[in-house]
Enzyme design. Structure first.
Site, short mmCIF file in Angstrom:
data_model
loop_
_atom_site.label_atom_id
_atom_site.label_comp_id
_atom_site.label_asym_id
_atom_site.label_seq_id
_atom_site.Cartn_x
_atom_site.Cartn_y
_atom_site.Cartn_z
N PHE A 130 -12.25 -25.61 21.27
CA PHE A 130 -12.27 -25.68 22.74
C PHE A 130 -13.71 -25.91 23.16
CE2 PHE A 130 -12.72 -24.24 27.05
CZ PHE A 130 -11.62 -24.80 27.67
N ASP A 215 -21.41 -25.44 18.93
CA ASP A 215 -21.05 -24.96 20.26
C ASP A 215 -21.06 -23.43 20.21
OD1 ASP A 215 -19.80 -24.00 22.54
OD2 ASP A 215 -18.34 -25.64 22.64
N LYS A 249 -21.77 -19.04 29.05
CA LYS A 249 -21.14 -17.72 29.15
C LYS A 249 -22.13 -16.55 29.26
CE LYS A 249 -16.57 -18.84 27.31
NZ LYS A 249 -15.67 -18.39 28.37
C1 PLP Z 1 -16.72 -22.60 22.75
C2 PLP Z 1 -16.63 -22.99 24.19
N1 PLP Z 1 -17.20 -24.13 24.60
C3 PLP Z 1 -17.15 -24.51 25.88
C4 PLP Z 1 -16.49 -23.77 26.83
C5 PLP Z 1 -16.45 -24.23 28.24
O1 PLP Z 1 -17.29 -23.47 29.02
P1 PLP Z 1 -17.13 -23.44 30.61
O2 PLP Z 1 -15.81 -22.80 30.91
O3 PLP Z 1 -18.31 -22.63 31.09
O4 PLP Z 1 -17.19 -24.85 31.08
C6 PLP Z 1 -15.87 -22.57 26.45
C7 PLP Z 1 -15.14 -21.76 27.43
O5 PLP Z 1 -14.27 -20.98 27.10
C8 PLP Z 1 -15.94 -22.18 25.08
O6 PLP Z 1 -15.36 -21.05 24.66
#
Ligand code: PLP
Length: 395
Positions: A130, A215, A249
């Protein structure tokens, strides 16, 4: 009388389904709803509220910065912005360059664009990943239900099974711009790859002149017990130095801020005009993030993350209806004997605890680092009755 839920449904887009609660305030790891009922928050705004709610240090930093200098455009620099970039690089232990954003998806958008500056287009990504909901970050996200309504998405993205180094080896070639993985897959239900995976990914990417992009939007900023999860010896064997790391986050502790960090030469791939943002890294967001980093360092929160994580994992695993507990620190995934995670979320809420279901048989806990032992013990004591009320049968 019209309720808040009815007013919500009549005024907000229905992207999240009906809200589970209407919350009014928070303090530490506790929140209160509009009717005054108290809950222990074991989700922390989905791994965001590292310092919990209304943390005095965060409140003071935001207040002071807003009174001093709230927003400037990126035509100008600010002291908190530069200081934060330096601190994030220092935590990585390498030179590099930072681009600040407002969210995880935007950090990944920036990184996705950065990979194109290699002159290559292919990104190899893991199944179960994700990475966000914007068109670019969605192109990198594997879940079909999220992707399909919005296709065609930006292309040249190849998916391989997560945690499988041989699959990566087979998929990466000299046309690959980057290999993108999460050190632990959060949204998939806290899925932990073999300890050799990230070092393998680094070797495979670099053998082909591709970038290793991690990520760490969910895993970064101390969530697993080290500042970056790829530095955590419990998760990763060997030394991994990613070319790109994305954060969001926990970084702002609830104030929206994300970062795309590129190390070494990859930090210089963007030229003026290649990318931009109005709000990214504004002084208030940067000051909030600095307050989070200061609290983590000065209040020794990483050690607390490790202790609290162990206490929680041991506590919930004691019930035989939990078949597996995964994760390190305060990013915890639980598997149930039956696909009743939504019922468990509802039963936990009735009992005064906020938890999250990632799949029908998986739960996730990602509480604030300021959770207390008493909060953990209260949840662990209530846990068997929560499972009973959710109708989860004993094996
Ligand atoms: C690993 C990861 N990358 C990207 C995102 C996306 O972040 P945002 O919701 O701040 O756009 C999330 C959100 O859950 C995530 O867990």
């Amino acid at each position: 009388m019209t309720t808040w839920n009815e007013r919500y449904a009549a005024s907000l887009m229905n992207t999240f389904g009906p809200p589970k609660l209407v919350l009014a305030r928070g303090e530490g790891a506790h929140v209160w709803d509009v009717d005054g009922r108290e809950y222990v928050d074991l989700l922390g705004g989905i791994a965001v509220n590292a310092l919990g709610h209304a943390h005095p240090r965060l409140v003071a930093a935001v207040d002071e910065q807003l009174r001093t200098l709230g927003h400037i455009s990126n035509f100008f620099a600010s002291v908190p912005q530069v200081t934060l970039a330096e601190r994030l690089l220092a935590e990585l232990g390498t030179d590099g360059r930072v681009f600040f954003t407002n969210s995880g998806a935007e950090a990944n958008e920036a990184a996705f664009k950065l990979t194109r500056r290699t002159g290559r287009t292919r990104v190899v990504v893991a199944e179960g990943s994700f990475h966000g909901r914007t068109m670019g970050s969605l192109a990198l996200t594997s879940k079909q239900a999220y992707r399909e309504p919005f296709e065609p998405l930006p292309g040249d993205v190849v998916f391989v099974p997560y945690g499988d180094s041989a699959a990566l080896e087979a998929a990466v070639d000299d046309s690959t711009a980057a290999v993108l993985v999460e050190p632990v897959q959060g949204e998939a239900g806290v899925v932990v790859p073999p300890a050799s995976y990230l070092a393998d990914a680094q070797r495979i990417a670099h053998d082909h002149g591709a970038l290793l992009w991690l990520d760490e939007v969910q895993t970064g900023v101390g969530r697993t017990g080290t500042f970056y999860a790829h530095q955590n010896p419990e998760l990763v064997s060997g030394t991994v130095v990613p070319d790109i790391v994305t954060l969001a986050k926990g970084l702002g502790g609830g104030i929206p801020v994300g970062a795309c960090i590129a190390t070494g030469g990859s930090g210089k791939l963007f030229d003026p005009g290649n990318h931009g943002t109005t709000f990214g890294g504004n002084p208030v967001a940067a000051a909030a993030a600095l307050a989070v980093l200061d609290a983590i360092a000065e209040d020794k929160l990483l050690a607390r993350v490790v202790e609290l994580g162990e206490r929680l994992r041991i506590g919930v695993a004691a019930d035989p209806r939990v078949t597996e507990v995964r994760g390190t620190g305060l990013l915890i995934g639980l598997d149930l004997v039956e696909p009743k995670s939504a019922d468990v979320v509802a039963a936990a809420q009735d009992a005064g605890f906020i938890v999250n279901a990632t799949t029908p048989d998986r739960l996730r806990l990602a509480p604030p680092y300021v959770l207390t032992d008493a909060d953990v013990d209260a949840f662990v004591a209530a846990w068997p009755a929560i499972l009973d009320q959710a109708g989860v049968q004993r094996p």
